[in-house]
Design an enzyme around this catalytic site. Sequence first.
Site, PDB file in Angstrom:
ATOM      1  CE  LYS A 147       7.325 -10.292 -11.353  1.00 16.05           C
ATOM      2  NZ  LYS A 147       8.492 -10.841 -10.659  1.00 16.05           N
ATOM      3  CD  GLU A 206      14.722 -15.039 -13.796  1.00 16.78           C
ATOM      4  OE1 GLU A 206      13.548 -14.827 -14.054  1.00 16.78           O
ATOM      5  OE2 GLU A 206      15.101 -15.350 -12.646  1.00 16.78           O
ATOM      6  NE  ARG A 221       4.334   1.789  -1.666  1.00 20.46           N
ATOM      7  CZ  ARG A 221       5.260   1.694  -0.717  1.00 20.46           C
ATOM      8  NH1 ARG A 221       6.478   2.126  -0.940  1.00 20.46           N
ATOM      9  NH2 ARG A 221       4.966   1.172   0.445  1.00 20.46           N
ATOM     10  CD1 TRP A 257      -1.326  -6.346  -2.021  1.00 23.23           C
ATOM     11  CD2 TRP A 257      -0.810  -5.538  -4.032  1.00 23.23           C
ATOM     12  NE1 TRP A 257      -0.881  -7.390  -2.799  1.00 23.23           N
ATOM     13  CE2 TRP A 257      -0.553  -6.928  -4.037  1.00 23.23           C
ATOM     14  CE3 TRP A 257      -0.565  -4.819  -5.205  1.00 23.23           C
ATOM     15  CZ2 TRP A 257      -0.072  -7.606  -5.149  1.00 23.23           C
ATOM     16  CZ3 TRP A 257      -0.068  -5.506  -6.294  1.00 23.23           C
ATOM     17  CH2 TRP A 257       0.173  -6.883  -6.272  1.00 23.23           C
ATOM     18  CG  HIS A 308      24.801 -41.153 -10.110  1.00 21.69           C
ATOM     19  ND1 HIS A 308      25.245 -42.454 -10.037  1.00 21.69           N
ATOM     20  CD2 HIS A 308      24.336 -40.840  -8.882  1.00 21.69           C
ATOM     21  CE1 HIS A 308      25.033 -42.917  -8.803  1.00 21.69           C
ATOM     22  NE2 HIS A 308      24.481 -41.955  -8.090  1.00 21.69           N
ATOM     23  N   GLY A 322       0.321  -2.058   6.154  1.00 20.80           N
ATOM     24  CA  GLY A 322       0.743  -3.145   7.034  1.00 20.80           C
ATOM     25  C   GLY A 322      -0.434  -3.889   7.634  1.00 20.80           C
ATOM     26  CB  CYS A 338      -0.878   0.015   1.239  1.00 21.58           C
ATOM     27  SG  CYS A 338      -1.817  -1.495   1.447  1.00 21.58           S
TER      28      CYS A 338
END
Length: 624
Positions: A619, A504, A27, A88, A520, A115, A2
């Site tokens: 993404k 990556e 964000r 969020w 192996h 939070g 948030c």
Amino acid sequence: MCGIVGYVGYRPVQEILLAGLEKLEYRGYDSAGLSMLLDDGTIESVRAVGNLSRLRAAVVHSNGGDESDGAVATATRTVTSGIGHTRWATHGRVTESNAHPHYDTSDKIHVVVNGIVENYLVLKRRLSDMGAVFTSETDAEVIAHLISHHMALGSLVGAVRAAYAELEGHYSFVAISADEPDTLVGARKECPLIIGRGDGEQFLASAIPAFLAHTRDVQYIENEEIVVVRPDSVEFLEPDGTPIEREHTHVDWDESTAEKGGYETFMLKEINEQADAVAETIADRTIRPDGVDLGEAELDESLLDDVERVLILAAGTSFHAGLIGRYAIEEWARVPVDMDVASEWRYRNPIVSERELVIGITQSGETADTLAAMRLARERGAKVLACTNVVGSQATRDSDGVLYTRAGLEVSVAATKTIVCQVAAMYLLALRMAEKRGTLAPERIAELVAEIKQLPTRITELIEGLNGSLMAAAKRHATSDFYLYLGRHVGRAVALEGALKLKEIAYIATDAYAGGEMKHGPIALLDEKTPVVCVATDMPILDKMISNIQEVRARGAHVIAIATEGDDRLEAVAEEVIYVPRTDWMLQPLLAVIPLQLFAYYVARERGLNVDQPRNLAKTVTVE
Ligand code: AGP
């Protein structure tokens, strides 16, 4: 995560808040809102689901269609103080009533909160019994009612201090009162909150970009501090009211650095956000010292009953999180777990049963193969649980229940904070299943809950102590064109993930193997030039892993070991040892993955690469 923005001064507040929130869009958010203090003793509030253009439209509508001066039309003067928020969703669905600001029953106290308030249920019950009327499903709303309850103390700052003393969790908030125009009171417990100093005006935000267009004179609010912000002053207080002196810092970031919170890349910023992200993911779920609670709006815990077998399906980094989850579920809950990469499983003409719980792990909630596999599992009768970071994503619609990670938006293509949150979510799930099945003694569950709660602190310690040694190792090996990663048991997933990260973002060929499989075949690759990254943190078969490391050394290869603090056996067999804090062995992978993220990061930077946008990767992989 948030975003918070607050302003008090002499300019029209509405545009300052909206523009500030736009600077926090990176964000990630799903709804937003503003509250502005009018001088007729009321507070005007506007909230909207969706992006900020929707909030703008709602504000214009509430102004009677007049957007001309950026002021609120209903005010008797230009409105010059207020607070704004981008949400969020964590507690409660994405709805207008769950969007911030939240307010008390008398509509005189408004708050914006980042939070988690861990003890909100207890407080909500108590405040409701005293007559408070709650209008949202969120934990955050409790703060508005609690401050309101304490307004009998006579001032907003007094009420905030009293409320702060009762709140448990990991949060920051800003409150305004209709009775005290031109005053914002903020409080910080872990989650960031920063002051921007102006002349006759002050700003308060969860991140600097929100006010960078207006001032570069910054004061940082430290953990467990309260601030009182007025047009001409900012007071910093201890929770007991003792004043604190705070120095000013000049920030000379450009806009793009500001967006990254001062870090050179999003990936580094996100690596550094991991303690917060894990804290949010576990917060309210570990309130009980004797167990874990997962029952929330989108997860009915009965989904976990009568499960005979678990099947984990995922891709890439999410698959590695699942691999760690597999060990935890089998070890603690004693339920057999199968796994496959979703892109293979879906084409196997797979067999699933009604007593099977399929867990689809996908941070984006949109990966095509994982979604297709989840849908197929459901069609064939299995119950499907999605573990995702994105509220409202397709995975949440293609499942019978959702276990959210709460990492906030991850911008960098390389998954970092999302994997630690996925692993934390797997631990919570495994522990809850163990509790329901009675497969662990109550004392052992309590011990594990306590250890899980310590993870954010351990992550912070770990990251703070890492940079020097990792940078040196990265420099030394940056030109190597092949790396082998080894791990066993819970360490194998960490090795796989470390190798994926290096491929990556640094474009280096890697192989990752179970230590016992090295002889192996892969052992033929080793010579004195080969860097071999060995995950050798605490686990039941660490001795066997150390023997594998000796086999590597015997071929003259260069061993970089990830070990647990206090275990000096690795010093004798490795050239470089990177230590992670000691925890329960099952929790070690969550910590061990972090140095490997940073190692890959530094190698890539040594090679001058753009880690946020690696070549050929996106993404979210939404094509089948
Ligand atoms: C990891 O760094 C990658 N970006 C990639 O492997 C990723 O984990 C994979 O594509 C799965 O994505 P998801 O979690 O969104 O489903």
